[in-house]
Design a protein around this motif. Structure first.
Motif, PDB file in Angstrom:
ATOM      1  N   LYS A 131     -14.350  10.023   5.931  1.00 22.73           N
ATOM      2  CA  LYS A 131     -14.539   8.593   5.686  1.00 22.73           C
ATOM      3  C   LYS A 131     -14.605   8.274   4.195  1.00 22.73           C
ATOM      4  CE  LYS A 131     -17.507   4.706   6.987  1.00 22.73           C
ATOM      5  NZ  LYS A 131     -18.755   4.294   7.700  1.00 22.73           N
ATOM      6  N   GLU A 132     -15.312   9.098   3.436  1.00 21.51           N
ATOM      7  CA  GLU A 132     -15.456   8.863   2.000  1.00 21.51           C
ATOM      8  C   GLU A 132     -14.093   8.908   1.300  1.00 21.51           C
ATOM      9  OE1 GLU A 132     -17.319  11.311  -1.734  1.00 21.51           O
ATOM     10  OE2 GLU A 132     -18.524  11.219   0.097  1.00 21.51           O
ATOM     11  N   LEU A 133     -13.272   9.890   1.685  1.00 27.48           N
ATOM     12  CA  LEU A 133     -11.955  10.017   1.075  1.00 27.48           C
ATOM     13  C   LEU A 133     -11.052   8.858   1.480  1.00 27.48           C
ATOM     14  CD1 LEU A 133     -10.144  11.702  -0.743  1.00 27.48           C
ATOM     15  CD2 LEU A 133      -9.600  13.156   1.228  1.00 27.48           C
ATOM     16  N   ARG A 134     -11.144   8.438   2.737  1.00 24.94           N
ATOM     17  CA  ARG A 134     -10.338   7.293   3.183  1.00 24.94           C
ATOM     18  C   ARG A 134     -10.702   6.037   2.394  1.00 24.94           C
ATOM     19  NH1 ARG A 134     -11.423   8.392   8.741  1.00 24.94           N
ATOM     20  NH2 ARG A 134     -12.452   6.360   8.876  1.00 24.94           N
ATOM     21  N   GLU A 135     -12.002   5.847   2.156  1.00 25.30           N
ATOM     22  CA  GLU A 135     -12.443   4.675   1.397  1.00 25.30           C
ATOM     23  C   GLU A 135     -11.946   4.744  -0.042  1.00 25.30           C
ATOM     24  OE1 GLU A 135     -16.646   4.676   1.886  1.00 25.30           O
ATOM     25  OE2 GLU A 135     -16.573   3.769   3.901  1.00 25.30           O
ATOM     26  N   GLU A 136     -11.982   5.937  -0.616  1.00 20.92           N
ATOM     27  CA  GLU A 136     -11.475   6.109  -1.983  1.00 20.92           C
ATOM     28  C   GLU A 136      -9.982   5.824  -2.042  1.00 20.92           C
ATOM     29  OE1 GLU A 136     -11.843   9.331  -5.666  1.00 20.92           O
ATOM     30  OE2 GLU A 136     -12.696   9.792  -3.694  1.00 20.92           O
ATOM     31  N   MET A 137      -9.256   6.263  -1.010  1.00 20.92           N
ATOM     32  CA  MET A 137      -7.825   5.969  -0.938  1.00 20.92           C
ATOM     33  C   MET A 137      -7.599   4.458  -0.863  1.00 20.92           C
ATOM     34  SD  MET A 137      -5.707   8.678  -0.858  1.00 20.92           S
ATOM     35  CE  MET A 137      -4.334   8.312   0.251  1.00 20.92           C
ATOM     36  N   LYS A 177       0.837  -1.191   0.000  1.00 22.15           N
ATOM     37  CA  LYS A 177       0.000   0.000   0.000  1.00 22.15           C
ATOM     38  C   LYS A 177       0.877   1.248   0.000  1.00 22.15           C
ATOM     39  CE  LYS A 177      -3.811  -0.192   2.270  1.00 22.15           C
ATOM     40  NZ  LYS A 177      -4.823  -0.239   3.361  1.00 22.15           N
ATOM     41  N   GLU A 178       0.528   2.231  -0.847  1.00 20.55           N
ATOM     42  CA  GLU A 178       1.282   3.485  -0.876  1.00 20.55           C
ATOM     43  C   GLU A 178       0.823   4.386   0.267  1.00 20.55           C
ATOM     44  OE1 GLU A 178       2.694   6.370  -4.369  1.00 20.55           O
ATOM     45  OE2 GLU A 178       0.546   6.549  -3.975  1.00 20.55           O
ATOM     46  N   ILE A 179       1.795   4.921   1.025  1.00 22.42           N
ATOM     47  CA  ILE A 179       1.501   5.834   2.129  1.00 22.42           C
ATOM     48  C   ILE A 179       1.624   7.266   1.620  1.00 22.42           C
ATOM     49  CG2 ILE A 179       2.131   6.543   4.462  1.00 22.42           C
ATOM     50  CD1 ILE A 179       1.126   3.662   4.258  1.00 22.42           C
ATOM     51  N   VAL A 180       0.601   8.068   1.885  1.00 21.64           N
ATOM     52  CA  VAL A 180       0.606   9.478   1.490  1.00 21.64           C
ATOM     53  C   VAL A 180       0.715  10.319   2.755  1.00 21.64           C
ATOM     54  CG1 VAL A 180      -0.631  11.340   0.321  1.00 21.64           C
ATOM     55  CG2 VAL A 180      -0.793   8.984  -0.549  1.00 21.64           C
ATOM     56  N   ILE A 181       1.862  10.969   2.933  1.00 24.75           N
ATOM     57  CA  ILE A 181       2.112  11.803   4.103  1.00 24.75           C
ATOM     58  C   ILE A 181       1.530  13.189   3.848  1.00 24.75           C
ATOM     59  CG2 ILE A 181       3.870  12.728   5.653  1.00 24.75           C
ATOM     60  CD1 ILE A 181       3.976   9.741   5.564  1.00 24.75           C
ATOM     61  N   LEU A 182       0.661  13.646   4.744  1.00 23.20           N
ATOM     62  CA  LEU A 182       0.119  15.007   4.676  1.00 23.20           C
ATOM     63  C   LEU A 182       0.707  15.813   5.820  1.00 23.20           C
ATOM     64  CD1 LEU A 182      -3.661  14.301   3.987  1.00 23.20           C
ATOM     65  CD2 LEU A 182      -1.832  14.673   2.328  1.00 23.20           C
ATOM     66  N   THR A 183       1.260  16.972   5.497  1.00 21.04           N
ATOM     67  CA  THR A 183       1.927  17.773   6.521  1.00 21.04           C
ATOM     68  C   THR A 183       1.561  19.242   6.375  1.00 21.04           C
ATOM     69  OG1 THR A 183       3.805  16.250   6.634  1.00 21.04           O
ATOM     70  CG2 THR A 183       4.161  18.472   7.452  1.00 21.04           C
ATOM     71  N   LYS A 234      -4.033   3.076  -1.317  1.00 21.83           N
ATOM     72  CA  LYS A 234      -3.285   4.157  -0.679  1.00 21.83           C
ATOM     73  C   LYS A 234      -3.838   4.387   0.721  1.00 21.83           C
ATOM     74  CE  LYS A 234      -3.035   6.695  -5.115  1.00 21.83           C
ATOM     75  NZ  LYS A 234      -1.636   6.496  -5.482  1.00 21.83           N
ATOM     76  N   ALA A 235      -3.023   5.004   1.580  1.00 19.33           N
ATOM     77  CA  ALA A 235      -3.476   5.367   2.930  1.00 19.33           C
ATOM     78  C   ALA A 235      -2.756   6.633   3.374  1.00 19.33           C
ATOM     79  CB  ALA A 235      -3.191   4.231   3.913  1.00 19.33           C
ATOM     80  N   PHE A 236      -3.459   7.456   4.153  1.00 20.64           N
ATOM     81  CA  PHE A 236      -2.870   8.702   4.658  1.00 20.64           C
ATOM     82  C   PHE A 236      -2.067   8.460   5.934  1.00 20.64           C
ATOM     83  CE2 PHE A 236      -6.679  10.805   2.562  1.00 20.64           C
ATOM     84  CZ  PHE A 236      -5.932  11.401   1.557  1.00 20.64           C
ATOM     85  N   SER A 237      -1.060   9.304   6.127  1.00 16.96           N
ATOM     86  CA  SER A 237      -0.371   9.398   7.406  1.00 16.96           C
ATOM     87  C   SER A 237       0.130  10.826   7.555  1.00 16.96           C
ATOM     88  CB  SER A 237       0.773   8.390   7.517  1.00 16.96           C
ATOM     89  OG  SER A 237       1.272   8.368   8.848  1.00 16.96           O
ATOM     90  N   SER A 238       0.747  11.110   8.698  1.00 17.90           N
ATOM     91  CA  SER A 238       1.174  12.481   8.987  1.00 17.90           C
ATOM     92  C   SER A 238       2.617  12.517   9.453  1.00 17.90           C
ATOM     93  CB  SER A 238       0.285  13.095  10.077  1.00 17.90           C
ATOM     94  OG  SER A 238       0.805  14.347  10.486  1.00 17.90           O
TER      95      SER A 238
END
Length: 495
Positions: free
Chosen positions: A208-214, A132-138, A219-223
């Motif tokens: 939740k909708e965006l997480r499901e789309e990811m 799974k690709e991790i997408v870091i949001l900062t 893909k998944a978000f992290s910080s």
């Protein structure tokens, strides 16, 4: 070591999952289910190098890794990146001891933790996320962005997206970010302040909708902000290490208490010191220093947290913050892990922009002193420290020192004191030149750096000197209302 939300969500995860997720599904922050019942053997640790102290602290909080894995993470994090042999230096200046945290690749204290987080995240992701690709949001008020970009640039399996207030960082901070190279990095300026960026990132995490789309796109978000426990824990290390340096130099005896002064915005750096005390670091008083955006000063003096005020744009921009995210973890501590109280306080902050603690919480908060410093006094502090001691401070460190001076005048407390020196003065050369009385109109940032060097003989950090040859790559400035829209476009979602 298991982690849970400050807000009572029943979700319980191990340390690797906490690092990869970054933020809880309910918007809360990950905290240990049971804080480590450990008292560090400071006598034994006084013989440790910085890396050895780091291994010890990381082993306590990230028990899902073997000792060998932790050692490899620490070695890979710090090898060859720092201009100071022991990574940090503890330097006497005036009546305090400055913990110089800016000898890393971006000349700011964020390097101390953001050199570690990518390696923690990579190893954690391998074990729990597969391919799974991790997408870091900062969100950044100036320094976190560049340090995160530097740490995650060209790391396989990870993308990093940074948001900074387009009018709220120094020119040097901006150029550091917008010139960042890497096939997995994206930087956006936003028409808004740091709080706007931070709020948008948190809203993305709980969408939740965006997480499901990811998830549908693997893909998944992290910080990479200090809301991530993997970013916060490495910051504990330099307070333990610096205390032991004072012991080794015979400035204090083992067991003597010290004061700790930290210039505060998001409350993560001083929270790390507080966690250090829970592990056995002898602390007399935590001194929380703010600029004129003094929500934290008011909080410690009144028990009321109120962000309903205009944000000042100051010469210490990394502290231009009205919502201090890591204070949530402190609320969890002083309320005896009362998740319902924390949840209620955060709901009030979201709805009304304020909350108030209870009288019994105020009693526990006496360990902290809150003070603030305006721009004029910041410049005076820079000048007086240099003229009297030949020690050069950046604007944020100057805020910390001035508040420390105010604390001593108010209390008469002469306890030996550690002061977090959070950035190179060259990151804020215009303001520092003004403080020293050598500013000239019309000079470029590069010319001001050269002038500051000529006047003080303090070396310009290599990474900042080399900025003069860098070109802006990331020129997008977007409205805060379009952050999700632009993020989905960059990640090619919904196409």
């Amino acid at each position: 070591m298991l982690y849970k939300s400050t807000r009572g969500n029943t979700e319980v995860v191990n340390s690797q999952q906490a690092v990869v997720k970054g933020l809880c599904d309910d918007g809360g922050l990950f905290v240990p289910v049971d804080f480590p019942n450990v008292k560090l053997d400071l006598d034994e640790m006084s013989k440790y190098s910085y890396k050895e102290v780091a291994c010890k602290i990381l082993e306590i909080f990230f028990g899902d890794f073997s000792k060998e894995e932790i050692k490899n993470i620490v070695d890979n994090s710090y090898d060859g990146k720092f201009s100071c042999e022991e990574l940090v230096d503890v330097v006497k200046g005036g009546d305090g001891f400055f913990i110089e945290l800016y000898h890393g690749p971006t000349s700011a204290f964020k390097d101390m933790a953001l050199s570690v987080l990518p390696h923690l995240m990579i190893e954690s992701s391998k074990k729990i996320s597969g391919d799974k690709e991790i997408v870091i949001l900062t969100a950044t008020s100036g320094d976190t962005g560049k340090a995160a970009l530097e740490g995650f640039s060209n790391v396989d399996g990870i993308k990093i997206v940074v948001y900074y207030p387009s009018e709220g960082v120094s020119q040097t901070q901006r150029l550091q970010m917008v010139s960042q190279e890497g096939n997995n990095v994206k930087v956006y300026g936003i028409n808004g302040n740091f709080d706007d960026a931070q709020r948008a990132v948190k809203e993305i995490f709980v969408n939740k909708e965006l997480r499901e789309e990811m998830a549908q796109n693997n893909k998944a978000f992290s910080s990479a902000n200090s809301i991530n426990i993997g970013r916060l824990v490495p910051q504990i290390v330099y307070y333990i290490y610096s205390y032991l340096q004072l012991v080794n130099r015979k400035e204090i005896s083992l067991g003597d208490k010290v004061n700790v002064v930290v210039p505060c915005g998001n409350f993560g750096n001083i929270l790390a010191a507080y966690y250090g005390e829970k592990l056995g670091l002898p602390v007399n008083k935590f001194i929380c220093a703010s600029n004129t955006n003094k929500v934290l000063t008011d909080f410690f003096n009144t028990g009321v947290y109120d962000r309903n005020r205009d944000m000042d744009i100051t010469i210490s921009p990394s502290m231009d913050i009205l919502v201090s995210s890591n204070l949530e973890r402190y609320l969890y501590e002083i309320s005896d892990n009362d998740e319902n109280f924390v949840k209620s306080a955060m709901e009030s902050l979201q709805k009304d922009g304020r909350y108030e603690v209870r009288p019994e919480h105020m009693e526990k908060m006496k360990k902290f002193y809150g003070g603030f410093c305006n721009d004029e006094d910041t410049l005076t502090a820079i000048k007086e420290m240099y003229n009297n001691n030949k020690y050069l401070m950046d604007t944020h460190t100057a805020v910390a020192y001035k508040v420390y001076e105010d604390y001593v005048k108010e209390t008469g407390d002469k306890t030996k004191t550690l002061i977090a020196s959070t950035a190179s003065p060259y990151k804020f050369s215009e303001a520092v030149c003004k403080g020293l009385g050598i500013y000239e109109d019309g000079l470029t940032d590069d010319e001001m750096m050269d002038k500051l060097h000529e006047y003080t003989s303090v070396s310009i950090p290599k990474n900042l000197f080399e900025l003069r040859n860098k070109k802006a790559i990331h020129n997008d400035v977007i409205d805060k209302s379009t952050i999700i829209e632009n993020l989905k476009k960059y990640l090619e979602l919904g196409e």
